[in-house]
Design a protein around this motif. Structure first.
Motif, short mmCIF file in Angstrom:
data_model
loop_
_atom_site.label_atom_id
_atom_site.label_comp_id
_atom_site.label_asym_id
_atom_site.label_seq_id
_atom_site.Cartn_x
_atom_site.Cartn_y
_atom_site.Cartn_z
N GLU A 7 69.29 29.05 29.64
CA GLU A 7 70.31 29.63 29.89
C GLU A 7 71.81 29.36 29.53
O GLU A 7 72.70 30.13 28.81
N ARG A 51 72.11 30.33 25.83
CA ARG A 51 72.46 31.92 25.70
C ARG A 51 73.90 31.83 26.02
O ARG A 51 74.70 32.74 25.48
N TYR A 69 70.59 36.32 23.43
CA TYR A 69 69.53 36.44 24.31
C TYR A 69 68.50 35.65 23.64
O TYR A 69 67.76 34.79 24.39
#
Ligand code: RIB
Length: 308
Positions: free
Chosen positions: A176, A179, A185
Protein backbone atom coordinates in the motif's frame (compact mmCIF):
# COMPACT_ATOMS: atom_id res chain seq x y z
CA UNK A 1 31.78 -9.26 8.45
CA UNK A 2 30.39 -5.71 8.35
CA UNK A 3 29.24 -3.53 11.25
CA UNK A 4 25.56 -2.69 11.34
CA UNK A 5 23.94 0.52 12.61
CA UNK A 6 20.23 0.25 13.43
CA UNK A 7 18.05 3.30 13.91
CA UNK A 8 14.45 3.21 15.07
CA UNK A 9 12.08 3.40 17.97
CA UNK A 10 12.53 1.53 21.23
CA UNK A 11 9.08 1.58 22.70
CA UNK A 12 6.30 0.40 24.94
CA UNK A 13 3.51 -1.23 22.95
CA UNK A 14 0.03 -2.29 24.06
CA UNK A 15 -1.45 -4.72 21.56
CA UNK A 16 -4.89 -6.18 21.01
CA UNK A 17 -5.49 -9.01 18.56
CA UNK A 18 -8.47 -11.39 18.20
CA UNK A 19 -6.46 -13.73 20.47
CA UNK A 20 -5.85 -11.46 23.41
CA UNK A 21 -4.54 -8.23 24.77
CA UNK A 22 -1.32 -7.06 26.41
CA UNK A 23 -0.43 -4.25 28.79
CA UNK A 24 2.65 -2.20 28.00
CA UNK A 25 5.27 -4.57 26.64
CA UNK A 26 8.61 -4.11 24.89
CA UNK A 27 8.28 -2.91 21.29
CA UNK A 28 9.69 -0.50 18.75
CA UNK A 29 11.20 -0.84 15.30
CA UNK A 30 14.84 -0.82 16.48
CA UNK A 31 14.04 -3.49 19.07
CA UNK A 32 12.60 -5.87 16.49
CA UNK A 33 15.33 -5.11 13.94
CA UNK A 34 18.06 -5.60 16.57
CA UNK A 35 16.66 -8.89 17.89
CA UNK A 36 16.28 -10.22 14.36
CA UNK A 37 19.76 -9.12 13.19
CA UNK A 38 21.30 -10.59 16.34
CA UNK A 39 20.81 -14.06 14.84
CA UNK A 40 23.72 -13.36 12.47
CA UNK A 41 26.26 -12.50 15.19
CA UNK A 42 27.21 -9.25 13.50
CA UNK A 43 28.51 -6.26 15.43
CA UNK A 44 25.39 -4.14 15.62
CA UNK A 45 24.46 -0.98 17.49
CA UNK A 46 20.97 0.41 18.10
CA UNK A 47 20.53 4.18 17.94
CA UNK A 48 17.39 5.33 19.73
CA UNK A 49 15.99 7.08 22.81
CA UNK A 50 13.97 5.97 25.84
CA UNK A 51 12.69 7.65 28.99
CA UNK A 52 13.62 7.10 32.64
CA UNK A 53 10.58 4.79 32.86
CA UNK A 54 12.19 2.22 30.55
CA UNK A 55 13.16 -0.96 32.46
CA UNK A 56 16.84 -1.85 32.58
CA UNK A 57 15.90 -5.49 31.95
CA UNK A 58 14.69 -4.54 28.45
CA UNK A 59 18.01 -2.87 27.67
CA UNK A 60 19.82 -5.90 29.09
CA UNK A 61 17.79 -8.12 26.81
CA UNK A 62 19.17 -6.34 23.75
CA UNK A 63 22.67 -6.33 25.25
CA UNK A 64 22.47 -10.07 25.94
CA UNK A 65 21.64 -10.62 22.27
CA UNK A 66 24.82 -8.67 21.42
CA UNK A 67 23.11 -5.49 20.31
CA UNK A 68 25.29 -2.56 21.43
CA UNK A 69 23.07 -0.13 23.38
CA UNK A 70 25.54 2.74 23.81
CA UNK A 71 23.59 4.68 21.16
CA UNK A 72 20.30 4.38 23.08
CA UNK A 73 19.97 7.67 24.93
CA UNK A 74 18.13 7.61 28.26
CA UNK A 75 16.27 10.82 29.07
CA UNK A 76 15.87 10.40 32.83
CA UNK A 77 12.94 12.76 33.31
CA UNK A 78 11.24 11.78 30.05
CA UNK A 79 8.72 9.10 29.11
CA UNK A 80 9.35 6.34 26.56
CA UNK A 81 7.51 6.39 23.22
CA UNK A 82 4.20 4.53 23.56
CA UNK A 83 2.13 2.94 20.81
CA UNK A 84 -1.05 0.93 21.06
CA UNK A 85 -2.96 -0.79 18.32
CA UNK A 86 -5.83 -3.17 17.68
CA UNK A 87 -5.84 -5.74 14.87
CA UNK A 88 -8.94 -6.60 12.90
CA UNK A 89 -10.06 -10.20 12.47
CA UNK A 90 -8.06 -10.67 9.25
CA UNK A 91 -4.88 -9.70 11.20
CA UNK A 92 -3.70 -7.79 8.13
CA UNK A 93 -5.16 -4.44 9.05
CA UNK A 94 -5.01 -2.61 12.35
CA UNK A 95 -6.14 0.61 13.99
CA UNK A 96 -3.61 2.67 15.87
CA UNK A 97 -5.29 3.59 19.15
CA UNK A 98 -2.54 5.70 20.76
CA UNK A 99 0.75 7.25 19.68
CA UNK A 100 2.55 9.14 22.44
CA UNK A 101 5.82 10.41 21.01
CA UNK A 102 7.19 11.53 24.40
CA UNK A 103 11.05 11.49 24.26
CA UNK A 104 10.92 10.92 20.50
CA UNK A 105 9.65 14.45 19.98
CA UNK A 106 13.09 16.00 20.50
CA UNK A 107 15.22 13.02 19.50
CA UNK A 108 18.65 13.79 18.14
CA UNK A 109 20.26 10.49 17.16
CA UNK A 110 23.90 9.97 18.10
CA UNK A 111 25.81 7.20 16.35
CA UNK A 112 28.47 5.68 18.67
CA UNK A 113 31.99 6.71 17.60
CA UNK A 114 33.13 3.17 16.73
CA UNK A 115 30.09 2.62 14.50
CA UNK A 116 30.50 5.74 12.36
CA UNK A 117 32.40 3.70 9.77
CA UNK A 118 29.82 0.88 9.62
CA UNK A 119 29.30 -0.68 6.20
CA UNK A 120 25.59 -1.29 6.67
CA UNK A 121 23.03 1.16 8.02
CA UNK A 122 19.43 0.10 8.63
CA UNK A 123 17.22 3.16 8.93
CA UNK A 124 14.09 1.90 10.68
CA UNK A 125 10.77 3.68 10.54
CA UNK A 126 11.23 7.15 12.05
CA UNK A 127 11.01 10.77 10.94
CA UNK A 128 12.99 11.08 7.66
CA UNK A 129 15.05 13.94 9.14
CA UNK A 130 16.22 11.62 11.92
CA UNK A 131 17.09 8.99 9.30
CA UNK A 132 19.06 11.58 7.32
CA UNK A 133 20.69 12.80 10.57
CA UNK A 134 22.14 9.33 11.06
CA UNK A 135 23.50 9.12 7.50
CA UNK A 136 25.12 12.56 8.01
CA UNK A 137 27.10 11.25 10.98
CA UNK A 138 28.74 8.40 9.09
CA UNK A 139 32.40 9.21 8.50
CA UNK A 140 32.46 7.16 5.32
CA UNK A 141 29.60 6.40 2.95
CA UNK A 142 28.04 3.09 4.04
CA UNK A 143 28.31 0.33 1.46
CA UNK A 144 24.63 -0.36 1.98
CA UNK A 145 22.00 2.00 3.38
CA UNK A 146 18.54 0.47 3.81
CA UNK A 147 15.47 2.53 4.62
CA UNK A 148 12.13 1.46 5.99
CA UNK A 149 9.26 3.91 6.19
CA UNK A 150 5.48 4.14 6.30
CA UNK A 151 2.52 6.11 4.94
CA UNK A 152 2.48 8.37 8.03
CA UNK A 153 5.69 10.10 6.84
CA UNK A 154 4.36 10.32 3.28
CA UNK A 155 1.37 12.22 4.71
CA UNK A 156 3.24 14.67 6.91
CA UNK A 157 6.86 14.90 5.69
CA UNK A 158 6.93 13.87 2.03
CA UNK A 159 9.68 16.30 0.94
CA UNK A 160 12.02 15.19 3.76
CA UNK A 161 11.24 11.59 2.94
CA UNK A 162 11.99 12.03 -0.76
CA UNK A 163 15.32 13.69 0.15
CA UNK A 164 16.50 10.81 2.32
CA UNK A 165 15.19 8.20 -0.14
CA UNK A 166 17.61 9.67 -2.70
CA UNK A 167 20.52 8.70 -0.44
CA UNK A 168 19.78 5.04 0.21
CA UNK A 169 20.47 1.84 -1.72
CA UNK A 170 17.49 -0.23 -0.61
CA UNK A 171 13.97 0.64 0.49
CA UNK A 172 11.68 -1.77 2.31
CA UNK A 173 8.06 -0.75 2.13
CA UNK A 174 4.67 -2.46 2.07
CA UNK A 175 2.47 -2.72 -1.01
CA UNK A 176 0.00 0.00 0.00
CA UNK A 177 2.85 2.36 0.83
CA UNK A 178 4.56 1.69 -2.50
CA UNK A 179 1.30 2.59 -4.22
CA UNK A 180 0.90 5.75 -2.15
CA UNK A 181 4.49 6.86 -2.76
CA UNK A 182 4.23 6.50 -6.52
CA UNK A 183 0.54 6.83 -7.32
CA UNK A 184 0.82 3.56 -9.27
CA UNK A 185 -1.35 0.52 -8.68
CA UNK A 186 0.95 -1.97 -10.40
CA UNK A 187 3.75 -2.91 -7.99
CA UNK A 188 6.08 -3.50 -10.95
CA UNK A 189 5.57 0.06 -12.16
CA UNK A 190 5.71 1.39 -8.58
CA UNK A 191 9.04 -0.38 -7.98
CA UNK A 192 10.45 1.09 -11.20
CA UNK A 193 9.37 4.57 -10.16
CA UNK A 194 10.90 4.14 -6.70
CA UNK A 195 14.20 3.08 -8.31
CA UNK A 196 14.12 6.36 -10.22
CA UNK A 197 13.83 8.17 -6.85
CA UNK A 198 17.19 6.77 -5.69
CA UNK A 199 17.23 3.23 -4.20
CA UNK A 200 18.45 0.71 -6.74
CA UNK A 201 16.84 -2.14 -4.82
CA UNK A 202 13.20 -2.12 -3.77
CA UNK A 203 11.68 -4.65 -1.39
CA UNK A 204 7.89 -4.66 -1.31
CA UNK A 205 6.47 -6.48 1.70
CA UNK A 206 3.09 -8.10 1.22
CA UNK A 207 2.43 -9.41 4.72
CA UNK A 208 1.08 -12.97 4.66
CA UNK A 209 1.67 -12.99 0.89
CA UNK A 210 5.44 -12.68 1.11
CA UNK A 211 7.84 -10.14 -0.35
CA UNK A 212 9.09 -8.96 -3.74
CA UNK A 213 12.61 -7.76 -4.50
CA UNK A 214 13.18 -5.52 -7.53
CA UNK A 215 16.45 -4.39 -9.14
CA UNK A 216 16.62 -3.06 -12.71
CA UNK A 217 14.55 -5.55 -14.69
CA UNK A 218 15.07 -8.38 -12.20
CA UNK A 219 12.33 -9.49 -9.86
CA UNK A 220 12.47 -12.08 -7.08
CA UNK A 221 9.49 -13.30 -5.10
CA UNK A 222 9.56 -15.04 -1.72
CA UNK A 223 6.28 -16.33 -0.31
CA UNK A 224 5.54 -16.13 3.39
CA UNK A 225 5.53 -19.49 5.14
CA UNK A 226 1.93 -20.66 5.68
CA UNK A 227 1.67 -20.75 9.48
CA UNK A 228 -0.71 -22.58 11.73
CA UNK A 229 -0.67 -19.82 14.31
CA UNK A 230 -0.49 -16.11 13.70
CA UNK A 231 -0.86 -14.47 17.04
CA UNK A 232 0.39 -10.92 16.63
CA UNK A 233 1.79 -9.33 13.44
CA UNK A 234 3.37 -6.38 15.30
CA UNK A 235 7.00 -5.94 14.34
CA UNK A 236 6.91 -8.51 11.50
CA UNK A 237 8.06 -5.91 8.94
CA UNK A 238 10.88 -4.75 11.22
CA UNK A 239 11.90 -8.33 11.91
CA UNK A 240 12.01 -8.92 8.16
CA UNK A 241 14.23 -5.83 7.75
CA UNK A 242 16.49 -6.97 10.61
CA UNK A 243 16.94 -10.40 9.04
CA UNK A 244 17.57 -8.88 5.62
CA UNK A 245 20.12 -6.35 6.93
CA UNK A 246 21.72 -8.81 9.37
CA UNK A 247 22.34 -11.42 6.69
CA UNK A 248 23.81 -8.86 4.28
CA UNK A 249 26.04 -7.40 7.01
CA UNK A 250 27.26 -10.90 7.87
CA UNK A 251 28.08 -11.88 4.30
CA UNK A 252 29.27 -8.45 3.07
CA UNK A 253 27.92 -9.37 -0.36
CA UNK A 254 25.44 -6.76 -1.56
CA UNK A 255 24.64 -8.27 -4.96
CA UNK A 256 21.10 -8.93 -6.19
CA UNK A 257 21.76 -12.69 -6.00
CA UNK A 258 22.71 -12.47 -2.33
CA UNK A 259 19.81 -10.15 -1.59
CA UNK A 260 17.48 -12.96 -2.69
CA UNK A 261 18.84 -15.08 0.16
CA UNK A 262 18.55 -12.06 2.48
CA UNK A 263 14.84 -11.81 1.59
CA UNK A 264 14.41 -15.49 2.48
CA UNK A 265 16.13 -14.95 5.84
CA UNK A 266 13.96 -11.88 6.46
CA UNK A 267 10.77 -13.82 5.71
CA UNK A 268 11.89 -16.75 7.82
CA UNK A 269 12.59 -14.58 10.86
CA UNK A 270 9.32 -12.68 10.42
CA UNK A 271 7.49 -16.02 10.44
CA UNK A 272 8.68 -16.57 14.02
CA UNK A 273 7.90 -13.04 15.16
CA UNK A 274 4.15 -13.37 14.55
CA UNK A 275 3.80 -16.57 16.59
CA UNK A 276 3.70 -14.83 19.96
CA UNK A 277 2.84 -11.41 21.34
CA UNK A 278 5.41 -8.65 20.90
CA UNK A 279 9.06 -9.66 20.89
CA UNK A 280 8.53 -12.82 22.97
CA UNK A 281 9.23 -15.32 20.19
CA UNK A 282 12.34 -13.42 19.05
CA UNK A 283 13.98 -13.31 22.44
CA UNK A 284 15.28 -16.86 22.58
CA UNK A 285 15.24 -18.01 18.99
CA UNK A 286 17.90 -20.62 18.22
CA UNK A 287 19.92 -21.30 15.06
CA UNK A 288 18.45 -24.80 14.98
CA UNK A 289 14.91 -23.44 14.81
CA UNK A 290 15.90 -21.02 12.06
CA UNK A 291 17.60 -23.71 9.95
CA UNK A 292 14.62 -26.01 10.30
CA UNK A 293 12.32 -23.29 9.02
CA UNK A 294 14.67 -22.39 6.16
CA UNK A 295 14.43 -26.00 5.14
CA UNK A 296 10.62 -25.81 5.18
CA UNK A 297 10.92 -22.71 3.02
CA UNK A 298 13.03 -24.62 0.54
CA UNK A 299 10.56 -27.44 0.18
CA UNK A 300 7.69 -24.97 -0.08
CA UNK A 301 9.21 -23.30 -3.11
CA UNK A 302 10.99 -26.15 -4.92
CA UNK A 303 9.41 -28.13 -7.70
CA UNK A 304 10.42 -30.19 -10.71
CA UNK A 305 9.11 -29.42 -14.11
CA UNK A 306 9.89 -30.84 -17.49
CA UNK A 307 9.44 -28.38 -20.30
CA UNK A 308 8.80 -30.35 -23.45
O1 RIB B 1 6.66 -1.62 13.58
C1 RIB B 1 6.21 -2.01 14.84
C2 RIB B 1 6.43 -0.93 15.82
O2 RIB B 1 5.84 0.23 15.33
C3 RIB B 1 5.43 1.05 16.40
O3 RIB B 1 6.36 2.08 16.45
C4 RIB B 1 5.43 0.17 17.64
O4 RIB B 1 6.31 0.57 18.63
C5 RIB B 1 5.76 -1.18 17.12
O5 RIB B 1 6.54 -1.95 17.97
Amino acid sequence: MSKLVIVGTVAFDAIETPFGKTDKILGGAATYIGLSASNFNVDSAAVSVVGGDFPQEYLDLLKDRNVDIEGIEIVKDGKTFFWSGKYHNDMNSRDTLTTELNVLEHFNPIVPENYKDADVVMLGNLHPLVQQGVLNQMTKKPKLAILDTMNFWMDIALDDLLSVIKNVDVITINDEEARQLTGEYSLVVAARKIQEMGPKYVVIKKGEHGALLFHDDNVFYAPALPLEEVFDPTGAGDTFAGGFAGYLAKTGDFSFENMKTAVIYGSTLASFCVEKFGTERMQNLTDKEIYKRLDQFKSLTQFDIELT
